[in-house]
Design a protein around this motif. Structure first.
Motif, short mmCIF file in Angstrom:
data_model
loop_
_atom_site.label_atom_id
_atom_site.label_comp_id
_atom_site.label_asym_id
_atom_site.label_seq_id
_atom_site.Cartn_x
_atom_site.Cartn_y
_atom_site.Cartn_z
N VAL A 94 0.80 -1.30 -0.19
CA VAL A 94 -0.14 -0.16 0.11
C VAL A 94 0.98 1.47 -0.27
O VAL A 94 1.62 1.39 1.10
CB VAL A 94 -0.75 -0.03 0.46
CG1 VAL A 94 -2.02 1.40 0.67
CG2 VAL A 94 -1.50 -1.31 1.18
N ASN A 95 0.89 1.89 -1.13
CA ASN A 95 1.78 3.18 -1.24
C ASN A 95 3.19 2.90 -0.54
O ASN A 95 4.17 3.87 0.06
CB ASN A 95 1.20 4.18 -0.88
CG ASN A 95 -0.21 4.85 -0.86
OD1 ASN A 95 -0.13 4.27 -2.70
ND2 ASN A 95 -1.05 5.10 0.19
N GLY A 96 3.80 1.98 -1.38
CA GLY A 96 4.88 1.67 -1.17
C GLY A 96 5.32 0.74 0.16
O GLY A 96 6.92 0.32 0.99
N GLN A 97 4.44 0.48 1.25
CA GLN A 97 3.83 0.21 2.64
C GLN A 97 3.94 -1.83 2.80
O GLN A 97 2.79 -1.60 2.57
CB GLN A 97 4.41 1.00 3.73
CG GLN A 97 4.32 1.96 3.75
CD GLN A 97 6.13 1.99 4.41
OE1 GLN A 97 6.10 1.12 5.23
NE2 GLN A 97 6.93 2.09 3.62
N LEU A 98 4.95 -2.40 2.99
CA LEU A 98 3.42 -3.93 3.10
C LEU A 98 2.80 -4.17 4.34
O LEU A 98 3.49 -4.01 5.29
CB LEU A 98 5.13 -4.67 3.28
CG LEU A 98 5.98 -4.87 2.10
CD1 LEU A 98 6.55 -6.28 1.82
CD2 LEU A 98 4.87 -5.75 0.77
N LYS A 99 1.80 -3.63 3.93
CA LYS A 99 0.84 -3.83 5.23
C LYS A 99 0.28 -5.26 5.44
O LYS A 99 -0.01 -5.86 4.55
CB LYS A 99 -0.18 -2.89 5.05
CG LYS A 99 -0.09 -1.26 4.77
CD LYS A 99 0.39 -0.79 6.02
CE LYS A 99 0.78 0.57 5.86
NZ LYS A 99 1.73 1.82 6.83
N THR A 100 0.21 -6.04 6.63
CA THR A 100 -0.45 -6.79 7.34
C THR A 100 -2.24 -7.17 7.30
O THR A 100 -2.55 -6.48 8.30
CB THR A 100 -0.08 -7.18 8.46
OG1 THR A 100 1.71 -7.03 8.40
CG2 THR A 100 -0.32 -8.71 8.94
N VAL A 101 -1.90 -7.95 5.68
CA VAL A 101 -3.83 -8.43 6.31
C VAL A 101 -3.85 -8.96 6.44
O VAL A 101 -5.69 -8.76 7.41
CB VAL A 101 -4.41 -8.83 4.25
CG1 VAL A 101 -6.07 -9.04 4.34
CG2 VAL A 101 -3.34 -7.35 3.41
#
Length: 382
Positions: A94-101
């Motif tokens: 998400v916009n270059g950040q790896l977000k934990t889903v």
């Protein structure tokens, strides 16, 4: 995009950039910028995530999946014991950040197995890699449904397996040249090579890798051959060989030598960037690893205690692990460096390619110490 904290500029003489059956992106004369992409949440039962090495890793559609892995919550200098984890993370850029889903836990811990992403199935197959004897032969299948992780023990291998290579081709997974279970039920360095048929779930032994028995090799299928390089046993290796699927034979490939320097890929990871090219990041230092392996095995009492204190207590830069970004060209049978990573060289890190970006996740940055950081490399047109 978050503010960039690391920059790397180099010219790449590759014709294309991508991986199996994915549309490639030309990056010749483009700018490559590494950026911090976040950190993983703490494993369940822990206050924070201190990073792991030997992770399950793969790409499923728009998601990155990583998990398991091992670390030392208490440092080695203080007698810390290795802990292997159960947590599995579903990540989205998400916009270059790896977000934990999503974060789930497996039924048992895993680390140092072999991960194979099968695009046409939208699945990751994970071979072996459990410290538990009842699970070290498992073939774990990971999928994503409606944004949720699903896991199942899909099949059983005939022998336990870890710290080897595995790649997918035409409905089959080719694997081996790592630690494989012996007659006493222990995983030991091996040069055996197998093929696992995903449909029938049958495993067949193939021609043995011609080099010495070893573990932590690096390999990719290039030009319709399975190239396997480096690794180590009680000593380290830089030799390479290619497996011919049609003839079930191996042939010699060039050693991992760049600018007249042997580069050990023990602990490194690779991605396929074209039909005939693989990119490699990481690897222990060839000379220091051999020296340390010898001394840690042979020194005694106070001399061993002092060596351990000095060796494990050094800063990451002292170990001189491989920071070069390496490319092997199977058509030319050559290795070259195309620059360096601008962060501590990782060993046992997850290395992935998705949507024409590279991701380096966690890994060991000195003996016994992991990083919780994740990085993304952007390909930016000039």
């Amino acid at each position: 995009m978050s503010k960039k904290i690391f920059y790397l500029l180099f010219f790449i003489f590759l014709s294309s950039f991508g991986y199996a059956n994915q549309k490639t992106l030309s990056i010749e004369k483009n700018r490559v910028v590494w950026d911090y992409a976040g950190s993983l949440p703490a494993q369940k039962g822990f206050d924070k995530n201190i990073g792991t090495a030997g992770l399950l890793q793969g790409v499923i559609g728009e998601y990155i999946v990583v998990g398991g892995g091992a670390n030392f919550p208490e440092v080695l200098e203080k007698g810390g014991k290795k802990v292997t984890h159960k947590d599995l993370y579903l990540l989205k850029d998400v916009n270059g950040q790896l977000k934990t889903v999503e974060q789930i836990q497996l039924d048992y811990p895993i680390a140092y197995g072999a991960s194979v992403s099968v695009k046409e199935e939208n699945a990751i197959y994970y071979l072996g890699g459990s410290p538990d004897s009842e699970h070290m032969r498992d073939v774990l299948k990971v999928t994503v449904k409606n944004g949720k992780l699903k896991t199942e023990v899909y099949a059983k291998l005939p022998l336990g397996f870890e710290n080897g290579v595995a790649q997918y081709k035409d409905g089959k997974i080719y694997y081996g040249v790592g630690k494989i279970e012996n007659s006493e039920g222990k995983n030991v360095n091996s040069n055996k090579f197998y093929v696992f048929d995903i449909k029938t779930k049958e495993t067949k032994e193939l021609a043995q890798f011609p080099g010495e028995a070893r573990q932590q090799t690096v390999g990719q299928i290039l030009n319709n051959k399975f190239y396997v390089f480096s690794g180590g046993s009680n000593v380290s290796y830089v030799d390479g060989y290619a497996y011919n699927f049609k003839t079930n034979t191996w042939e010699k490939a060039v050693d991992v030598v760049v600018d007249n320097q042997k580069i050990l890929l023990l602990g490194a990871n690779s991605i396929k960037i074209a039909n005939d090219k693989m990119l490699v990041i990481g690897g222990f230092n060839y000379d220091l690893w051999n020296e340390a392996n010898d001394k840690l095995s042979n020194l005694k009492d106070e001399e061993l205690k002092n060596y351990k204190a000095n060796y494990f207590g050094a800063e990451p830069s002292w170990y001189n692990w491989n920071r070069k970004i390496l490319v092997f060209d199977a058509t030319k049978n050559t290795w070259k460096s195309i620059g360096e990573v601008p962060f501590d060289a990782p060993c046992g890190a997850a290395l992935l390619i998705m949507n024409n970006s590279i991701y380096s996740i966690n890994g060991e940055i000195k003996p016994g110490v992991r990083t919780e950081r994740m990085y993304k490399a952007y390909i930016i047109s000039k």
